[in-house]
Motif scaffolding. Sequence first.
Motif, mmCIF file in Angstrom:
data_model
loop_
_atom_site.group_PDB
_atom_site.id
_atom_site.type_symbol
_atom_site.label_atom_id
_atom_site.label_comp_id
_atom_site.label_asym_id
_atom_site.label_seq_id
_atom_site.Cartn_x
_atom_site.Cartn_y
_atom_site.Cartn_z
ATOM 1 N N THR A 56 54.730 77.505 -5.253
ATOM 2 C CA THR A 56 56.118 77.956 -5.277
ATOM 3 C C THR A 56 56.323 79.033 -6.335
ATOM 4 O O THR A 56 57.057 79.998 -6.107
ATOM 5 C CB THR A 56 57.066 76.766 -5.510
ATOM 6 O OG1 THR A 56 56.795 75.766 -4.541
ATOM 7 C CG2 THR A 56 58.514 77.189 -5.403
ATOM 8 N N SER A 57 55.677 78.902 -7.485
ATOM 9 C CA SER A 57 55.840 79.912 -8.535
ATOM 10 C C SER A 57 55.273 81.255 -8.080
ATOM 11 O O SER A 57 55.887 82.294 -8.300
ATOM 12 C CB SER A 57 55.194 79.454 -9.844
ATOM 13 O OG SER A 57 53.824 79.196 -9.665
ATOM 14 N N GLU A 103 65.382 76.439 -4.947
ATOM 15 C CA GLU A 103 65.980 76.482 -6.281
ATOM 16 C C GLU A 103 67.258 75.649 -6.322
ATOM 17 O O GLU A 103 67.476 74.885 -7.262
ATOM 18 C CB GLU A 103 66.304 77.922 -6.684
ATOM 19 C CG GLU A 103 65.114 78.776 -6.986
ATOM 20 C CD GLU A 103 65.504 80.226 -7.236
ATOM 21 O OE1 GLU A 103 66.634 80.497 -7.688
ATOM 22 O OE2 GLU A 103 64.667 81.101 -6.963
ATOM 23 N N LEU A 119 59.323 74.597 -12.588
ATOM 24 C CA LEU A 119 59.058 75.816 -11.823
ATOM 25 C C LEU A 119 59.212 77.045 -12.712
ATOM 26 O O LEU A 119 58.372 77.954 -12.680
ATOM 27 C CB LEU A 119 60.000 75.906 -10.620
ATOM 28 C CG LEU A 119 59.923 77.198 -9.799
ATOM 29 C CD1 LEU A 119 58.528 77.408 -9.216
ATOM 30 C CD2 LEU A 119 60.985 77.192 -8.699
#
Length: 117
Positions: free
Chosen positions: A3-4, A29, A43
């Motif tokens: 995800t990052s 988010e 995150l």
Amino acid sequence: MRTSRAWVVQYSKADRDQDDNLFALMECERDLREDDPDGLIDLILEILKIETNPVLLSMLATGPLEEVISLATIDRIEREARANRRFHELLGDVWYYRAPKELKLRMDALVGGPRRR
């Protein structure tokens, strides 16, 4: 963390080149902020490990980081700021002038004084 990396890729693109993955990231988010604020902080920390572009870091600060800071998360924010210089620096771009007084005071202490933002 996938995800990052996806966050960095999507927010690095020109507006015209962004795709549905951006909206999926925005939903992720929001879900983390609402259901798992510690997960959103995780995150943010993962993104900080892989990204140095000042423009993207500013977006990270004024987006996910700014949105996750609250009275419920400030203890964790303070701990991370003490342990991670880059996270501490990222807090300098956060706008918190509408925060409750207690949160403002704690953020002022973190960033070195009251902000006009």
